[in-house]
Design a protein around this motif. Structure first.
Motif, PDB file in Angstrom:
ATOM      1  N   SER A 189       0.841  -1.195   0.000  1.00  0.00           N
ATOM      2  CA  SER A 189       0.000   0.000   0.000  1.00  0.00           C
ATOM      3  C   SER A 189       0.877   1.246   0.000  1.00  0.00           C
ATOM      4  O   SER A 189       1.954   1.285   0.591  1.00  0.00           O
ATOM      5  N   TYR A 190       0.390   2.282  -0.696  1.00  0.00           N
ATOM      6  CA  TYR A 190       1.081   3.565  -0.818  1.00  0.00           C
ATOM      7  C   TYR A 190       0.140   4.683  -0.385  1.00  0.00           C
ATOM      8  O   TYR A 190      -1.082   4.561  -0.490  1.00  0.00           O
ATOM      9  N   LYS A 191       0.724   5.771   0.059  1.00  0.00           N
ATOM     10  CA  LYS A 191      -0.038   6.971   0.370  1.00  0.00           C
ATOM     11  C   LYS A 191       0.766   8.174  -0.086  1.00  0.00           C
ATOM     12  O   LYS A 191       1.924   8.340   0.304  1.00  0.00           O
ATOM     13  N   ASN A 192       0.154   8.987  -0.923  1.00  0.00           N
ATOM     14  CA  ASN A 192       0.827  10.166  -1.472  1.00  0.00           C
ATOM     15  C   ASN A 192       2.152   9.806  -2.134  1.00  0.00           C
ATOM     16  O   ASN A 192       3.156  10.518  -2.005  1.00  0.00           O
ATOM     17  N   GLY A 193       2.153   8.658  -2.820  1.00  0.00           N
ATOM     18  CA  GLY A 193       3.332   8.234  -3.559  1.00  0.00           C
ATOM     19  C   GLY A 193       4.424   7.604  -2.727  1.00  0.00           C
ATOM     20  O   GLY A 193       5.510   7.307  -3.249  1.00  0.00           O
ATOM     21  N   VAL A 194       4.167   7.380  -1.444  1.00  0.00           N
ATOM     22  CA  VAL A 194       5.177   6.830  -0.536  1.00  0.00           C
ATOM     23  C   VAL A 194       4.667   5.515   0.048  1.00  0.00           C
ATOM     24  O   VAL A 194       3.478   5.361   0.330  1.00  0.00           O
ATOM     25  N   VAL A 195       5.574   4.557   0.219  1.00  0.00           N
ATOM     26  CA  VAL A 195       5.195   3.271   0.809  1.00  0.00           C
ATOM     27  C   VAL A 195       4.578   3.508   2.181  1.00  0.00           C
ATOM     28  O   VAL A 195       5.165   4.170   3.041  1.00  0.00           O
ATOM     29  N   ASN A 196       3.395   2.960   2.358  1.00  0.00           N
ATOM     30  CA  ASN A 196       2.673   3.144   3.615  1.00  0.00           C
ATOM     31  C   ASN A 196       2.060   1.817   4.039  1.00  0.00           C
ATOM     32  O   ASN A 196       0.901   1.735   4.411  1.00  0.00           O
ATOM     33  N   ASP A 197       2.858   0.792   3.989  1.00  0.00           N
ATOM     34  CA  ASP A 197       2.389  -0.562   4.289  1.00  0.00           C
ATOM     35  C   ASP A 197       2.962  -0.991   5.634  1.00  0.00           C
ATOM     36  O   ASP A 197       4.175  -0.891   5.852  1.00  0.00           O
ATOM     37  N   PRO A 198       2.125  -1.454   6.546  1.00  0.00           N
ATOM     38  CA  PRO A 198       2.629  -1.829   7.880  1.00  0.00           C
ATOM     39  C   PRO A 198       3.621  -2.981   7.847  1.00  0.00           C
ATOM     40  O   PRO A 198       4.335  -3.188   8.833  1.00  0.00           O
ATOM     41  N   ARG A 199       3.679  -3.696   6.757  1.00  0.00           N
ATOM     42  CA  ARG A 199       4.629  -4.807   6.662  1.00  0.00           C
ATOM     43  C   ARG A 199       6.044  -4.343   6.343  1.00  0.00           C
ATOM     44  O   ARG A 199       6.984  -5.135   6.420  1.00  0.00           O
ATOM     45  N   VAL A 200       6.195  -3.080   5.985  1.00  0.00           N
ATOM     46  CA  VAL A 200       7.522  -2.529   5.695  1.00  0.00           C
ATOM     47  C   VAL A 200       7.943  -1.641   6.860  1.00  0.00           C
ATOM     48  O   VAL A 200       7.284  -0.654   7.177  1.00  0.00           O
ATOM     49  N   LYS A 201       9.029  -2.005   7.502  1.00  0.00           N
ATOM     50  CA  LYS A 201       9.540  -1.265   8.657  1.00  0.00           C
ATOM     51  C   LYS A 201      10.833  -0.562   8.244  1.00  0.00           C
ATOM     52  O   LYS A 201      11.858  -1.210   8.006  1.00  0.00           O
ATOM     53  N   PHE A 202      10.767   0.767   8.158  1.00  0.00           N
ATOM     54  CA  PHE A 202      11.951   1.535   7.767  1.00  0.00           C
ATOM     55  C   PHE A 202      12.825   1.860   8.982  1.00  0.00           C
ATOM     56  O   PHE A 202      12.405   1.767  10.132  1.00  0.00           O
ATOM     57  N   ASN A 203      14.063   2.221   8.692  1.00  0.00           N
ATOM     58  CA  ASN A 203      15.043   2.602   9.727  1.00  0.00           C
ATOM     59  C   ASN A 203      15.237   1.495  10.762  1.00  0.00           C
ATOM     60  O   ASN A 203      15.461   1.768  11.941  1.00  0.00           O
ATOM     61  N   GLN A 204      15.160   0.259  10.291  1.00  0.00           N
ATOM     62  CA  GLN A 204      15.391  -0.900  11.151  1.00  0.00           C
ATOM     63  C   GLN A 204      16.699  -1.570  10.737  1.00  0.00           C
ATOM     64  O   GLN A 204      16.754  -2.300   9.750  1.00  0.00           O
ATOM     65  N   VAL A 205      17.737  -1.281  11.491  1.00  0.00           N
ATOM     66  CA  VAL A 205      19.069  -1.785  11.168  1.00  0.00           C
ATOM     67  C   VAL A 205      19.266  -3.127  11.871  1.00  0.00           C
ATOM     68  O   VAL A 205      19.451  -3.192  13.091  1.00  0.00           O
ATOM     69  N   VAL A 206      19.216  -4.183  11.102  1.00  0.00           N
ATOM     70  CA  VAL A 206      19.378  -5.521  11.675  1.00  0.00           C
ATOM     71  C   VAL A 206      20.831  -5.740  12.053  1.00  0.00           C
ATOM     72  O   VAL A 206      21.744  -5.487  11.259  1.00  0.00           O
ATOM     73  N   ASN A 207      21.041  -6.184  13.291  1.00  0.00           N
ATOM     74  CA  ASN A 207      22.419  -6.459  13.714  1.00  0.00           C
ATOM     75  C   ASN A 207      22.629  -7.873  14.251  1.00  0.00           C
ATOM     76  O   ASN A 207      23.762  -8.251  14.547  1.00  0.00           O
TER      77      ASN A 207
END
Length: 490
Positions: A241-259
């Motif tokens: 899902s997108y909103k205003n041309g930007v990814v807005n899907d709860p399944r995508v978590k940004f700024n999550q640096v896996v360590n």
């Protein structure tokens, strides 16, 4: 940001999958680490198969990975992947076909006149016939190298060691570049294609150059305000899902640096630098080869030696496009002047130039590309130091009275901890068996990315296909444990 091979049977590694107790229904089936082309491609394939309960963990605030646009002096330019191939070959490049769907602006790159635009170290142009002689020498090397590569690939030995570097082949056939001019032309054909020098590059796995061989020799430079990354979004918009041309899907978590990635009988636990924890049945790691070779992500239990060797021994090159803006155009803009070479005694010293008067009319933009060791050197010095070096070169090419550059953009792919390189290159002596290990899963953890595709490694199309291939394996595993391959591949 370079196919497919049949996986061999290997001895069993700890049978983690045999004892999996799947996580609770509130946990996703799959975690995908990385939202570049391969991660998005894998997620799309999962969605198509009815597996919608996945989570994508992305270290940055955007999708696309090394397909990345930026604004420079009022124009949209590509810091990473820039060219599309796909006309006249045996196959159609899926990304080129997608670009036609959305009418992505791209421009044919005509390299045929470069012999008329090759500059001497201290100024002035080489004679066309001198450059043509150097070009013909490299063309003959490539032509004969392809034939020899076919021979090497047809020979079967027990150790899969029938390989040689491109430089060794040049020496074998007495075609090693000897002059500054020959080295510059050699650099343009090999280093600028692979991101590394012929001395470390496999003849057997690189020649013929895959995308040109399969998709056609024509190249198209993307120059569109939507960016090359619009192709990644074209795929993503089919299931996210997108909103205003930007990814807005709860399944995508940004700024999550896996360590950290921990495997156990309960599944896989993924930890991030901000203290969050995510658990799933399976994980797909689409991080770049450079990240896997670093200590950004740790694995528990530690990846087995065969896997660590496969990761450590593959190569990742650096390809740095340095963009420059000037107050006026002082270079020729007639047909056949888009690409030029600067010949210097040091291999790859600001050798490969592109004038962007076709792609960005009236912009007064040009770019120069450096690779490998020169990229590392440039990344370690200031922009002003690099600009001073470039201006010295340009004044030798075009005269002392040219204006100073007003803007400069230097991507630093090697220094960026989320990438640590531009794209992979197949090193001499790296066997197909080792590459099978590079892309093989370990327990509940699967690996994808352009570096895992054995034909299109290094290319965006390789990332696209790799994501699909890995997702197919994950789907088979989730639907039928008999198809889980999380065993030892050593």
């Amino acid at each position: 940001m370079k196919g497919l091979s049949t996986m061999k049977l290997f001895l069993l590694f700890p049978l983690l999958l045999a004892t999996i107790e799947y996580a609770s229904s509130s946990s996703p089936s799959v975690i995908i680490i990385g939202a570049g082309m391969s991660g998005i491609s894998a997620a799309k394939r999962l969605e198509d198969a009815g597996i919608k309960d996945f989570v994508i963990l992305e270290a940055t605030n955007r999708i696309g990975g090394r397909i990345k646009k930026t604004e420079f002096a009022g124009y949209t330019v590509e810091m990473g992947a820039n060219w599309l191939h796909g006309v006249g070959g045996r196959m159609r490049n899926p990304l080129y076909e997608m670009s036609k769907q959305i009418h992505l602006k791209k421009f044919y790159s005509d390299f045929s006149n470069i012999s008329s635009n090759t500059y001497k170290q201290e100024g002035g142009l080489y004679k066309k016939d001198e450059v043509d002689a150097a070009i013909n020498k490299v063309d003959k090397t490539i032509e004969d190298g392809v034939k020899y590569s076919n021979i090497l690939n047809s020979e079967k030995d027990g150790n899969d060691n029938n390989d040689m570097s491109i430089l060794a082949f040049e020496r074998l056939y007495k075609r090693e570049p000897r002059t500054k001019l020959e080295r510059a032309v050699d650099f343009f054909n090999f280093d600028a294609e692979q991101g590394q020098a012929p001395r470390v590059t496999s003849l057997k796995h690189v020649l013929p150059f895959p995308e040109g061989h399969y998709y056609g020799e024509n190249s198209y430079f993307v120059a569109d305000s939507r960016g090359f990354e619009s192709l990644v979004h074209l795929i993503a918009k089919q299931f996210l899902s997108y909103k205003n041309g930007v990814v807005n899907d709860p399944r995508v978590k940004f700024n999550q640096v896996v360590n950290k990635i921990e495997q156990s009988k309960n599944g896989v636990l993924v930890r991030t630098e901000d203290g969050k924890k995510y658990q799933a049945n399976l994980v797909i790691v689409s991080a770049s080869l450079g990240v896997l070779q670093s200590d950004l992500i740790s694995f528990k239990p530690q990846l087995p030696l065969w896997k660590r060797r496969a990761i450590s021994e593959f190569s990742i090159g650096i390809y740095t496009k340095i963009f420059l803006k000037f107050p006026r155009t002082f270079w020729p803009v007639a047909n056949g002047t888009e690409f030029s070479l600067y010949v210097h005694e040091r291999r790859g010293y600001y050798t490969y130039w592109q004038r962007l008067h076709n792609e960005y009319p009236e912009s007064h933009l040009m770019l120069v590309t450096v690779e490998d060791d020169e990229s590392i050197r440039v990344e370690q010095q200031s922009d002003e130091e690099t600009k001073a070096e470039i201006m010295e070169v340009l004044r030798k090419m075009f005269g002392k009275d040219i204006p100073e550059a007003t803007h400069i953009l230097i991507p630093r792919w090697k220094s960026d901890r989320f990438y640590q390189g531009s794209y992979s290159n197949w090193p001499v002596g790296y066997s197909q068996k080792r590459h099978d290990q590079l892309k093989a899963p370990v327990g509940q953890v699967y690996f994808t990315g352009e570096h895992t595709h054995s034909t299109f490694f290094g290319y965006a199309s390789g990332a696209y296909f790799a994501g699909i291939n890995t997702a197919r394996e994950v789907i088979n595993c989730l639907k039928n444990k008999r198809f889980c391959r999380g065993v030892r591949h050593g």
